[in-house]
Design an enzyme around this catalytic site. Structure first.
Site, short mmCIF file in Angstrom:
data_model
loop_
_atom_site.label_atom_id
_atom_site.label_comp_id
_atom_site.label_asym_id
_atom_site.label_seq_id
_atom_site.Cartn_x
_atom_site.Cartn_y
_atom_site.Cartn_z
N GLU A 74 0.84 -1.26 -0.08
CA GLU A 74 0.04 -0.10 -0.06
C GLU A 74 0.71 1.27 0.07
O GLU A 74 2.11 1.23 0.57
CB GLU A 74 -1.05 0.04 1.24
N HIS A 75 0.37 2.10 -0.53
CA HIS A 75 0.74 3.84 -0.13
C HIS A 75 0.01 4.49 0.84
O HIS A 75 -1.15 4.09 0.85
CB HIS A 75 0.81 4.26 -1.54
N PRO A 76 0.51 5.49 1.39
CA PRO A 76 -0.12 6.21 2.52
C PRO A 76 -1.14 7.23 1.94
O PRO A 76 -0.81 8.59 1.83
CB PRO A 76 0.91 6.87 3.08
N MET A 77 -2.37 6.85 1.45
CA MET A 77 -3.24 7.59 0.92
C MET A 77 -3.91 8.72 1.96
O MET A 77 -4.38 9.71 1.21
CB MET A 77 -4.57 6.92 0.36
N THR A 82 0.91 10.44 -1.84
CA THR A 82 1.07 9.07 -1.76
C THR A 82 2.50 8.55 -2.09
O THR A 82 2.90 7.45 -2.17
CB THR A 82 0.18 8.22 -2.68
#
Length: 212
Positions: A74-77, A82
């Site tokens: 995941e990326h930090p939305m 991101t």
């Protein structure tokens, strides 16, 4: 002639593969340009070319086709961006270190894959997913939720299409746990795997197991 297990059980790793902090079982094969990070791979499992996995535990006798991505991080939305500038700023600026908290957040969502799992070409398995023994994941599927043992899933997102076997047969296979047999017993069983129906195989080898 009695089948004889191979003497060399060491993993075979292609020269172009990249592995870091991995544990490989006996007879594992890692193909061309496969990239693995903090992955455990069970006996007899193999990765075809261009696969990638991170923070994953894989069981025995798993068949992983080409271009599969396991644990697509995941990326930090929830952050302003991101982009990795917030969690890997060290790649751009001196004296700014790796965001260890975000790294541990990713590590905290491992993928767990059972035994005798087939993952088709180009499939993507998302963080935190578990795939049960004997399951099949169709080509180009995106697996966003757990997959039950001996079920067949496909699509985007992946959905259950059918069961490989009736529930009673699947339960018997799970109890037999043939993937844990020693090499000598496996070698003896292979001709029956090739020629007998699943039910006939179970009837024969359950009795053989009970006698041992």
């Amino acid at each position: 002639m009695q089948p004889v297990p191979p003497a060399d059980s060491e993993p075979r790793i292609h020269t172009t593969a990249e592995l870091k902090s991995c544990r490989l079982g006996r007879h594992v094969v890692i193909g061309e340009r496969v990239v693995l990070r903090e992955v455990t791979v069970g006996d007899y499992s193999y990765f075809e070319r261009h696969g990638e996995a991170i923070y994953t535990r894989i069981g025995k006798f798993c068949s992983i086709a080409a271009n599969v991505r396991i644990n697509a991080l995941e990326h930090p939305m929830e952050r302003v961006t991101t982009h990795k500038i917030t969690y890997r700023p060290n790649e751009y600026f001196r004296y700014l270190g790796l965001d260890q908290g975000f790294r541990e957040r990713r590590r905290g969502k491992p993928v767990v894959i059972g035994n005798d799992v087939w993952i088709g070409h180009g499939a993507v398995v998302m963080p935190g997913v578990s795939i049960g023994d004997g399951a099949v994941v169709g080509a180009n599927a995106v697996v966003t939720r757990d997959v039950a043992p001996y079920s067949v899933v496909a699509g985007v997102p992946a959905r259950r299409l059918k069961e490989r076997f009736p529930a009673e047969i699947a339960a018997r296979l799970a109890a037999l746990a043939w993937w844990d047999w020693p090499a000598e017993r496996l070698a003896e069983a292979v001709p029956d795997m090739q020629t007998l129906s699943v039910k006939d195989f179970l009837n024969k080898w359950e009795q053989s197991t009970d006698k041992n």
